[in-house]
Structures are given as C-alpha cells and as structure tokens.
Design a protein around this motif. Sequence first.
Motif, PDB file in Angstrom:
ATOM      1  N   SER A  86      34.057  31.520  32.106  1.00 46.38           N
ATOM      2  CA  SER A  86      33.234  31.259  33.287  1.00 46.38           C
ATOM      3  C   SER A  86      31.743  31.303  32.991  1.00 46.38           C
ATOM      4  CB  SER A  86      33.556  32.277  34.391  1.00 46.38           C
ATOM      5  OG  SER A  86      33.171  33.582  33.992  1.00 46.38           O
ATOM      6  N   LEU A  87      31.373  31.677  31.749  1.00 44.84           N
ATOM      7  CA  LEU A  87      29.949  31.737  31.404  1.00 44.84           C
ATOM      8  C   LEU A  87      29.366  30.330  31.300  1.00 44.84           C
ATOM      9  CD1 LEU A  87      29.945  34.518  28.645  1.00 44.84           C
ATOM     10  CD2 LEU A  87      29.481  34.764  31.081  1.00 44.84           C
ATOM     11  N   PRO A  88      28.096  30.150  31.655  1.00 47.28           N
ATOM     12  CA  PRO A  88      27.470  28.817  31.533  1.00 47.28           C
ATOM     13  C   PRO A  88      27.353  28.397  30.071  1.00 47.28           C
ATOM     14  CG  PRO A  88      25.834  30.491  32.104  1.00 47.28           C
ATOM     15  CD  PRO A  88      27.173  31.156  32.228  1.00 47.28           C
ATOM     16  N   LYS A  89      27.497  27.111  29.812  1.00 53.55           N
ATOM     17  CA  LYS A  89      27.503  26.604  28.445  1.00 53.55           C
ATOM     18  C   LYS A  89      26.093  26.362  27.907  1.00 53.55           C
ATOM     19  CE  LYS A  89      32.007  26.359  28.651  1.00 53.55           C
ATOM     20  NZ  LYS A  89      32.833  27.334  27.911  1.00 53.55           N
ATOM     21  N   GLU A  90      25.117  26.139  28.790  1.00 49.86           N
ATOM     22  CA  GLU A  90      23.782  25.729  28.349  1.00 49.86           C
ATOM     23  C   GLU A  90      23.116  26.716  27.393  1.00 49.86           C
ATOM     24  OE1 GLU A  90      24.830  25.726  31.424  1.00 49.86           O
ATOM     25  OE2 GLU A  90      24.936  23.585  31.929  1.00 49.86           O
ATOM     26  N   PRO A  91      23.125  28.038  27.677  1.00 51.56           N
ATOM     27  CA  PRO A  91      22.467  28.952  26.728  1.00 51.56           C
ATOM     28  C   PRO A  91      23.094  28.923  25.337  1.00 51.56           C
ATOM     29  CG  PRO A  91      22.841  30.033  28.833  1.00 51.56           C
ATOM     30  CD  PRO A  91      23.592  28.738  28.879  1.00 51.56           C
ATOM     31  N   PHE A  92      24.410  28.766  25.260  1.00 59.95           N
ATOM     32  CA  PHE A  92      25.079  28.737  23.959  1.00 59.95           C
ATOM     33  C   PHE A  92      24.765  27.438  23.214  1.00 59.95           C
ATOM     34  CE2 PHE A  92      27.537  31.538  26.689  1.00 59.95           C
ATOM     35  CZ  PHE A  92      27.662  32.665  25.903  1.00 59.95           C
ATOM     36  N   GLU A  93      24.673  26.341  23.942  1.00 59.71           N
ATOM     37  CA  GLU A  93      24.313  25.080  23.311  1.00 59.71           C
ATOM     38  C   GLU A  93      22.883  25.133  22.782  1.00 59.71           C
ATOM     39  OE1 GLU A  93      24.984  22.259  26.376  1.00 59.71           O
ATOM     40  OE2 GLU A  93      27.181  22.280  26.183  1.00 59.71           O
ATOM     41  N   TRP A 142      26.276  36.406  15.210  1.00 58.10           N
ATOM     42  CA  TRP A 142      26.120  37.792  15.654  1.00 58.10           C
ATOM     43  C   TRP A 142      25.040  37.928  16.726  1.00 58.10           C
ATOM     44  CZ3 TRP A 142      28.536  42.104  16.075  1.00 58.10           C
ATOM     45  CH2 TRP A 142      27.837  43.303  16.281  1.00 58.10           C
ATOM     46  N   ARG A 143      23.915  37.215  16.547  1.00 57.48           N
ATOM     47  CA  ARG A 143      22.839  37.286  17.541  1.00 57.48           C
ATOM     48  C   ARG A 143      23.258  36.623  18.850  1.00 57.48           C
ATOM     49  NH1 ARG A 143      17.811  38.823  16.284  1.00 57.48           N
ATOM     50  NH2 ARG A 143      16.959  37.502  17.942  1.00 57.48           N
ATOM     51  N   VAL A 144      24.048  35.572  18.759  1.00 59.13           N
ATOM     52  CA  VAL A 144      24.561  34.948  19.986  1.00 59.13           C
ATOM     53  C   VAL A 144      25.454  35.935  20.734  1.00 59.13           C
ATOM     54  CG1 VAL A 144      26.085  33.148  20.880  1.00 59.13           C
ATOM     55  CG2 VAL A 144      24.389  32.584  19.135  1.00 59.13           C
ATOM     56  N   THR A 159      26.298  36.675  24.736  1.00 58.66           N
ATOM     57  CA  THR A 159      27.652  36.915  25.249  1.00 58.66           C
ATOM     58  C   THR A 159      27.776  38.282  25.918  1.00 58.66           C
ATOM     59  OG1 THR A 159      28.518  35.536  23.452  1.00 58.66           O
ATOM     60  CG2 THR A 159      30.089  36.911  24.652  1.00 58.66           C
ATOM     61  N   LEU A 160      27.400  39.341  25.208  1.00 63.73           N
ATOM     62  CA  LEU A 160      27.560  40.686  25.766  1.00 63.73           C
ATOM     63  C   LEU A 160      26.752  40.911  27.044  1.00 63.73           C
ATOM     64  CD1 LEU A 160      27.839  43.296  22.861  1.00 63.73           C
ATOM     65  CD2 LEU A 160      29.547  42.638  24.547  1.00 63.73           C
ATOM     66  N   PRO A 161      25.448  40.563  27.070  1.00 64.03           N
ATOM     67  CA  PRO A 161      24.704  40.777  28.326  1.00 64.03           C
ATOM     68  C   PRO A 161      25.270  39.989  29.508  1.00 64.03           C
ATOM     69  CG  PRO A 161      23.197  40.455  26.500  1.00 64.03           C
ATOM     70  CD  PRO A 161      24.555  40.132  25.982  1.00 64.03           C
TER      71      PRO A 161
END
Length: 297
Positions: free
Chosen positions: A187-194, A204-206, A211-213
């Motif tokens: 359910s998390l938005p895809k834009e920040p990961f892209e 690891w930084r991602v 992811t965690l926050p």
Amino acid sequence: MAVGRRPIFGEQQRFMLFLIAPAALLLLLFQVVPIAIGANASFRDWALYNPKKIWVGLAHYEAVLTDPAFLEVVLPNTFLFMVVSVFGALVVGLSLALLLNRPFWGQRLVQTILLVPLMVAPVIAAIMMRWMFNDQFGIVNAVLEGLGLEGQPWLVQRWTAFGVILLTDIWLWTPWFTLLLLAGLQSLPKEPFEAAEIDGTSTWRVFTHLTLPMLQPVIVVCVVIRAIDAFRTFDIVWTLTGGGPGRSTELFSLYAYVLAFLNLDLGRGSAAAIVGGLIILVVGIGMYRLVDRVTKS
C-alpha cells in the motif's frame, strides 16, 4: 389536540440496536458477567474444597503481590516472553514480507506455504515441538547425533525449554506479521522508491530511510496487538512444559490457572487474574498512546 411524545429512538436507531443486541448479549454473558464473578471471588476465601466464601478483603491481592514466585519468576518470564516472541516474529515476518513484496516465480506457492502455521492449532504445534525436541527419540537430537554432536535434554533445562517455547510461538505468529506487513508494503506509494532508484540509492538506505519510516504505523499497531495477546499465552506453554522444569518457565496465565484449578483456590486465582488484567491494561494504554503519537507524527 394533544401532541404525542416523540420516541427516544427513531426507526433507524431501533433497527441498529436490534442488530447489535445479540453481540451485546453475548459480550455481557461471556465477558462482563464472568469478570464480575471473578472480581467478587477475589475478595473472598473461595476454595472448592471449602466454599464458605468468607469476605477477606485485599488479603488475596496482598498474597499475590508478595509471592516470590510471582515477582521473581512469573512476571519476568511473562515480560521476557512477550518482548522476545513479539520482536522475533516481527523481524522474521518483516524479512519475509520484504522478500514476498518482489515478484518471483512460484510466489503464490511460497505465500501458501507460509500460511501453514496459521492453520495449525497452537496445542497441535506445541505437541509437534515437544516430540521434535524429545531428548530420547526427538528428531532434533537425532540430527545432532548424526552430525557427531551430543543431544541435549531440551525440555528439562530452564533456558532450553524457554527457547523451545519461544521458537514455537515465533513460528506460529510469523505468518500473521508477514501478511499484515506485506499488505502495508504493497500500500506504500511507489514514487519515493522510483526516485530513490533513479538517484542510485543503496538498498539499505532505501529500507532505513523510506520503507521503515513509512511502514512504522503498521508495525506499531501489529506490535501492540500481538504484545497484548502474548501476555496471556497459555496453551503452548502448558502443552510443552506445564511451566516446568519446576516453575522455571511459568507464565502469568499458568500462574492464575494453577492457583484456581489445580490448587482449587478460586479466590486467590481470581485475584491473580485481576492483577494480571490491570498490568496488561496499563501496558496496553501505554502502547496505544505510543500508536497515537506515531500516527500523528
């Protein structure tokens, strides 16, 4: 001409009350009434072999709160079990959820296999673990001896028995964490990961900065629900060790059960149950405040 009084509840409100009445009745009969009976018993000398029900006030509460076994064994065991089992299932569940969040061949089959522990009753799982860790003909010792190592009396030593209990509980509850955390990940938005992938951010930084926050509210809710449930764990401990060896793996639920149904002292057993209920109430309120703070931040 006299004007009739307006009914307190309209037709819609009466229909809603009619719908919730069966659930409210069941809650009253099987939750409220037993709690009231137990609270009344905790103030009385109520033993099955001598049921005079003499009023003794807070004597049972004093006996429980000054019992060395309760203070030095039961409460530490219960909180240690709660922390380690919840943390262990969370870590393994989150790891599996991260793996399942990426498509791969056979993903549906793997998800189905991971659901198997959810379909097994805790008592059945405990019996299975008890046979596996049997010191004479358990498969764990057989494997160790096949590797040239010495078998261990797993269930007759305090910390090895406690470890088997924790292993059983973590195995049972890991799929629950996996399913909820996987739903949260999807359910998390895809834009920040892209954007992070375009910038060449390390995995690891991602995970630590995105992811965690973003998954934190889901994690906190899962931890709160599971921690409250872990406090009252009874079935797997009773089936695996019965609180033994001695009383070294006894948890709170077993303590109250032994007082009420083995020692036949319903008064003191009820007092122990009320004390445990108050403890988990305080813990639950603190955790829900943490959830509220996290969700608002």
